[in-house]
Scaffold this motif. Structure first.
Motif, PDB file in Angstrom:
ATOM      1  N   PHE A  49       0.840  -1.187   0.000  1.00  0.00           N
ATOM      2  CA  PHE A  49       0.000   0.000   0.000  1.00  0.00           C
ATOM      3  C   PHE A  49       0.883   1.249   0.000  1.00  0.00           C
ATOM      4  N   TYR A  50       0.601   2.129  -0.935  1.00  0.00           N
ATOM      5  CA  TYR A  50       1.319   3.398  -1.045  1.00  0.00           C
ATOM      6  C   TYR A  50       0.278   4.423  -1.478  1.00  0.00           C
ATOM      7  N   SER A  51      -0.006   5.364  -0.603  1.00  0.00           N
ATOM      8  CA  SER A  51      -1.137   6.258  -0.841  1.00  0.00           C
ATOM      9  C   SER A  51      -0.774   7.480  -1.672  1.00  0.00           C
ATOM     10  N   VAL A  52      -1.803   8.083  -2.231  1.00  0.00           N
ATOM     11  CA  VAL A  52      -1.651   9.341  -2.960  1.00  0.00           C
ATOM     12  C   VAL A  52      -1.183  10.431  -1.989  1.00  0.00           C
ATOM     13  N   ALA A  53      -1.650  10.384  -0.739  1.00  0.00           N
ATOM     14  CA  ALA A  53      -1.189  11.355   0.261  1.00  0.00           C
ATOM     15  C   ALA A  53       0.311  11.199   0.517  1.00  0.00           C
ATOM     16  N   ARG A  54       0.789   9.954   0.598  1.00  0.00           N
ATOM     17  CA  ARG A  54       2.233   9.710   0.800  1.00  0.00           C
ATOM     18  C   ARG A  54       3.009  10.286  -0.395  1.00  0.00           C
ATOM     19  N   HIS A  55       2.499  10.051  -1.608  1.00  0.00           N
ATOM     20  CA  HIS A  55       3.114  10.606  -2.815  1.00  0.00           C
ATOM     21  C   HIS A  55       3.142  12.131  -2.739  1.00  0.00           C
ATOM     22  N   SER A  56       2.037  12.736  -2.338  1.00  0.00           N
ATOM     23  CA  SER A  56       1.942  14.195  -2.277  1.00  0.00           C
ATOM     24  C   SER A  56       2.911  14.774  -1.257  1.00  0.00           C
ATOM     25  N   VAL A  57       2.971  14.157  -0.089  1.00  0.00           N
ATOM     26  CA  VAL A  57       3.928  14.594   0.944  1.00  0.00           C
ATOM     27  C   VAL A  57       5.349  14.453   0.409  1.00  0.00           C
ATOM     28  N   ASN A  58       5.630  13.328  -0.220  1.00  0.00           N
ATOM     29  CA  ASN A  58       6.980  13.120  -0.764  1.00  0.00           C
ATOM     30  C   ASN A  58       7.304  14.121  -1.864  1.00  0.00           C
ATOM     31  N   CYS A  59       6.323  14.491  -2.668  1.00  0.00           N
ATOM     32  CA  CYS A  59       6.560  15.515  -3.687  1.00  0.00           C
ATOM     33  C   CYS A  59       6.953  16.840  -3.028  1.00  0.00           C
ATOM     34  N   ALA A  60       6.248  17.208  -1.969  1.00  0.00           N
ATOM     35  CA  ALA A  60       6.584  18.452  -1.260  1.00  0.00           C
ATOM     36  C   ALA A  60       7.959  18.358  -0.620  1.00  0.00           C
ATOM     37  N   LEU A  61       8.286  17.200  -0.057  1.00  0.00           N
ATOM     38  CA  LEU A  61       9.616  17.007   0.535  1.00  0.00           C
ATOM     39  C   LEU A  61      10.707  17.085  -0.535  1.00  0.00           C
ATOM     40  N   GLU A  62      10.441  16.498  -1.686  1.00  0.00           N
ATOM     41  CA  GLU A  62      11.416  16.541  -2.791  1.00  0.00           C
ATOM     42  C   GLU A  62      11.597  17.970  -3.281  1.00  0.00           C
ATOM     43  N   ALA A  63      10.522  18.715  -3.408  1.00  0.00           N
ATOM     44  CA  ALA A  63      10.623  20.118  -3.842  1.00  0.00           C
ATOM     45  C   ALA A  63      11.475  20.913  -2.852  1.00  0.00           C
ATOM     46  N   THR A  64      11.255  20.684  -1.585  1.00  0.00           N
ATOM     47  CA  THR A  64      12.039  21.360  -0.546  1.00  0.00           C
ATOM     48  C   THR A  64      13.507  20.950  -0.632  1.00  0.00           C
ATOM     49  N   ALA A  65      13.741  19.652  -0.814  1.00  0.00           N
ATOM     50  CA  ALA A  65      15.125  19.155  -0.925  1.00  0.00           C
ATOM     51  C   ALA A  65      15.844  19.734  -2.135  1.00  0.00           C
ATOM     52  N   ARG A  66      15.107  20.060  -3.176  1.00  0.00           N
ATOM     53  CA  ARG A  66      15.706  20.677  -4.366  1.00  0.00           C
ATOM     54  C   ARG A  66      15.924  22.183  -4.185  1.00  0.00           C
ATOM     55  N   GLY A  67      15.485  22.714  -3.063  1.00  0.00           N
ATOM     56  CA  GLY A  67      15.640  24.138  -2.812  1.00  0.00           C
ATOM     57  C   GLY A  67      14.586  25.003  -3.470  1.00  0.00           C
ATOM     58  N   TYR A  68      13.483  24.395  -3.884  1.00  0.00           N
ATOM     59  CA  TYR A  68      12.403  25.160  -4.492  1.00  0.00           C
ATOM     60  C   TYR A  68      11.672  25.973  -3.417  1.00  0.00           C
ATOM     61  N   SER A  69      10.933  26.959  -3.840  1.00  0.00           N
ATOM     62  CA  SER A  69      10.213  27.845  -2.924  1.00  0.00           C
ATOM     63  C   SER A  69       9.118  27.091  -2.167  1.00  0.00           C
ATOM     64  N   LYS A  70       8.661  27.708  -1.074  1.00  0.00           N
ATOM     65  CA  LYS A  70       7.530  27.143  -0.329  1.00  0.00           C
ATOM     66  C   LYS A  70       6.293  27.044  -1.216  1.00  0.00           C
ATOM     67  N   ARG A  71       6.125  28.010  -2.115  1.00  0.00           N
ATOM     68  CA  ARG A  71       4.980  27.966  -3.039  1.00  0.00           C
ATOM     69  C   ARG A  71       5.023  26.709  -3.887  1.00  0.00           C
ATOM     70  N   VAL A  72       6.180  26.405  -4.456  1.00  0.00           N
ATOM     71  CA  VAL A  72       6.309  25.204  -5.295  1.00  0.00           C
ATOM     72  C   VAL A  72       6.065  23.963  -4.445  1.00  0.00           C
ATOM     73  N   ALA A  73       6.609  23.930  -3.241  1.00  0.00           N
ATOM     74  CA  ALA A  73       6.385  22.781  -2.355  1.00  0.00           C
ATOM     75  C   ALA A  73       4.896  22.631  -2.037  1.00  0.00           C
ATOM     76  N   LEU A  74       4.204  23.759  -1.821  1.00  0.00           N
ATOM     77  CA  LEU A  74       2.757  23.710  -1.561  1.00  0.00           C
ATOM     78  C   LEU A  74       2.005  23.200  -2.786  1.00  0.00           C
TER      79      LEU A  74
END
Length: 183
Positions: A49-74
């Motif tokens: 089981f791997y949820s869409v919410a887990r994917h979404s959280v991971n996308c925000a974490l990845e955006a942050t790890a790439r140094g993208y803005s808070k807006r992009v992470a949101l």
């Protein structure tokens, strides 16, 4: 018995919601977090089981790890939020149902308007797409053993950490939203 019209769903927070005519005041971030935490990625075709919410959280974490803005992470956190109200359709099938895609885009626009902002620019859209595609590749590799692309996109987080249960993932989604929301 409740009288639900054919064009409404009833959310976990008992909001009657018409997905064909979404209104900002009917959209609740708690409904989004709950539904996405219960929905599977890849239509359930992963080894666990791997949820869409887990994917979404991971996308925000990845955006942050790439140094993208808070807006992009949101935007990364919220990019699949329409699925919480209308479900998902696989990419190969979605292209044959343009009306579904229109409803999805309309709903996503209302969600962005309420919880982020409508003025996402082309650079931000490209960053969200890049993060989403990178996660797609690495999720399929990790949970399906399939390389979807001819190249390996960059990633800065570990998608293998899927240790949180549904409730914990829902709470993490909401905490992340609170940390990233535009005030």
């Amino acid at each position: 018995m409740a009288n639900i019209r054919k064009n409404e769903i009833s959310t976990i927070n008992k909001i009657r919601f018409d997905p064909t005519n979404p209104r900002e005041y009917d959209i609740d971030i708690r409904d989004i977090a709950h539904a996405l935490s219960m929905m599977t990625r890849a239509n359930g075709h992963f080894t666990e089981f791997y949820s869409v919410a887990r994917h979404s959280v991971n996308c925000a974490l990845e955006a942050t790890a790439r140094g993208y803005s808070k807006r992009v992470a949101l935007f990364c956190l919220l990019h699949d939020s329409a699925e919480s109200y209308i479900g998902d359709m696989t990419r190969p099938l979605k292209m044959h149902f343009p009306l579904f895609s229109e409803y999805e885009k309309k709903l996503q626009k209302v969600i962005f308007s309420k919880y982020a902002t409508l003025d996402i620019d082309d650079d931000e859209k490209e960053k969200v797409k890049s993060v989403d595609d990178s996660l797609l590749y690495h999720e399929f590799l990790c949970y399906h053993g399939d390389k979807l692309f001819d190249f390996t996109p960059e990633i800065h987080i570990d998608v293998k950490d899927n240790s949180k249960n549904i409730s914990e993932t829902e709470k993490e989604f909401l905490r992340m939203y609170e940390a990233l929301k535009i005030k």
